[in-house]
Write an enzyme that holds these catalytic residues in place. Sequence first.
Site, mmCIF file in Angstrom:
data_model
loop_
_atom_site.group_PDB
_atom_site.id
_atom_site.type_symbol
_atom_site.label_atom_id
_atom_site.label_comp_id
_atom_site.label_asym_id
_atom_site.label_seq_id
_atom_site.Cartn_x
_atom_site.Cartn_y
_atom_site.Cartn_z
ATOM 1 N N ASP A 213 0.835 -1.191 0.000
ATOM 2 C CA ASP A 213 0.000 0.000 0.000
ATOM 3 C C ASP A 213 0.877 1.252 0.000
ATOM 4 O O ASP A 213 1.876 1.322 0.716
ATOM 5 C CB ASP A 213 -0.858 -0.034 1.274
ATOM 6 C CG ASP A 213 -1.926 1.030 1.290
ATOM 7 O OD1 ASP A 213 -2.789 1.007 0.393
ATOM 8 O OD2 ASP A 213 -1.914 1.882 2.202
ATOM 9 N N GLU A 264 14.546 -14.242 0.852
ATOM 10 C CA GLU A 264 14.744 -15.413 1.708
ATOM 11 C C GLU A 264 13.616 -16.421 1.557
ATOM 12 O O GLU A 264 13.683 -17.527 2.091
ATOM 13 C CB GLU A 264 14.805 -14.985 3.172
ATOM 14 C CG GLU A 264 16.051 -14.196 3.515
ATOM 15 C CD GLU A 264 15.940 -13.635 4.921
ATOM 16 O OE1 GLU A 264 15.313 -14.288 5.783
ATOM 17 O OE2 GLU A 264 16.459 -12.530 5.144
HETATM 18 C C1 GLC Z 1 -4.178 3.047 -0.815
HETATM 19 C C2 GLC Z 1 -5.377 2.145 -0.805
HETATM 20 C C3 GLC Z 1 -6.555 2.961 -0.390
HETATM 21 C C4 GLC Z 1 -6.303 3.510 0.995
HETATM 22 C C5 GLC Z 1 -4.993 4.283 1.052
HETATM 23 C C6 GLC Z 1 -4.565 4.563 2.456
HETATM 24 O O1 GLC Z 1 -4.292 4.055 -1.751
HETATM 25 O O2 GLC Z 1 -5.551 1.539 -2.038
HETATM 26 O O3 GLC Z 1 -7.743 2.231 -0.422
HETATM 27 O O4 GLC Z 1 -7.346 4.362 1.363
HETATM 28 O O5 GLC Z 1 -3.962 3.565 0.457
HETATM 29 O O6 GLC Z 1 -4.081 3.405 3.066
#
Ligand code: GLC
Length: 528
Positions: A213, A264
């Site tokens: 993310d 790993e």
């Molecule tokens: C990314 C995710 C989104 C989320 C954001 C904050 O963009 O895809 O859904 O709100 O990160 O974590």
Amino acid sequence: MHPDPSTPTLSADADWWREAVVYQIYIRSFADGNGDGVGDLAGIRSRLPYLAELGVDAVWITPFYPSPMADHGYDVADPRDVEPVFGDLAGFDALLADAHLLGLRVTIDLVPNHTSDHHEWFRAALASPPGSAERARYLFRDGRGPDGAEPPNNWPSVFGGPAWTRVPDGQWYLHLFAPEQPDLDFTNPEVLADLETTMRFWLDRGVDGFRIDVAHGMAKPEGLPDMVPTSDTGLLADHGPGDLRFDQDAVHVVHRRIRTVLDEYPRSMAVGEVWVSDDARLAQYLRADELQLAFNFKLLSAEWEPDALRDAVTHSLAAVAETPAPACWVLSNHDRSRHVSRYGGGPVGLRRARAAALLQLALPGAAYLYNGDELGLPDVDLPDEVLQDPVWERSGRTQRGRDACRVPVPWSGSEPPYGFSSRRDTWLPMPEGWAGLTAEVQAGNPASMQSLYRSALALRRSSQAFTGDLEWLPAAEGCLAFRRTGGLACLVNLSGAPVPLPEGRVLLASADVGGGTLPDDAAVWLHA
Ligand code: GLC
């Protein structure tokens, strides 16, 4: 008991992800196993045979960790456990074992940039004084102006409003997203070490990889200087040069560390959510010691327009050309309008989405499908009072947010909740009129979107035609045509009128090509 990741049903191919089709499961909306109106791990487990039959190679499950759900799971209170709404660790292990037996790899979300404000670290930070070690895991700063009453810099939050929130003792903390998602300080070795612990926790259980993310976040510039104000700093903006919140060079230190851990674990991988549109900057994330894949958001952002689509493909291939990575194509996800709707909605949007599926799956590299792509789901017009995305409130109710593309998946039956749940009252309401879109109805209809995906995925998996590089072919005005070295030819018609079919044996078409022509808004695969 932890499943052995090398179970015989999974290929031993270390680079399985290079050409993989990965199915994104937005857990709240995929399948509800316990009847509370929210999707969960048990629901996913029960639908794994459907995914195996559909013909995907892997799944990516969005966050299922303990969370107060300020951002529906992307606010993680404990990255090494399961949110009770979604199940428990034993349920996750069972899902993983079943998936592997079916030959499906399982990848999960890693959310390094921030935690929930309910994470024990953040609670400890609030309970500790300015300058303490507890605060040093996050980005606490004194404010500016008289009494420090103004935020430390001018950064906006991606979800609207300032990226800073003040705590009772007068300090401010940084949150690029919601205030409930405080950013971690990645210059603190403890933060990086904890990320590694989280990765090992899941890799040791047998997961096959991660979706990272905000993979262009994490590193913040020294001194947290003001950024040049720009008109669009939101979730879907291009976080390009000048946007000091993202894509800082030091982020690559984090990616190298992530890769060291992955190396790993044979056959594990990571795909990054990297909203960086400059080809050369994006390529940096794909160096040999960083991410294996980065989503190509150019295709996701392109209009249904020939030059825009060709440009998206060309740029994405150029970005990876000098790297060890393949391209990674995506048409929809849980943050964007679904492509059926983006392309115009209704029968037109559906026709174009069918063509887009053949375009996406003919391109060299990995492909990510978003749950419901295979059913041709459109966005849903939701009334104000059911909206849940933090974007809605934080934008002062000017932006509706992402709920429209997050409505639960219809499985069967003729009215809500269409087999998604045993409870009618689902976390986002499901619309009337989806009886014809259910997975069950579409499975029995050879002309359905689902049948198109099944055929496309089966061909892609079994035919050598889908190998090798892409070469553009001359094409009529308004058309895209290309060939893969392996022999596949793909023609997409956006010219507004039917065009003659090229030479070759038709493998699959998104519309009727019986008359020797390809209709407008359609695509065809041929073996040259
Ligand atoms: C990314 C995710 C989104 C989320 C954001 C904050 O963009 O895809 O859904 O709100 O990160 O974590």
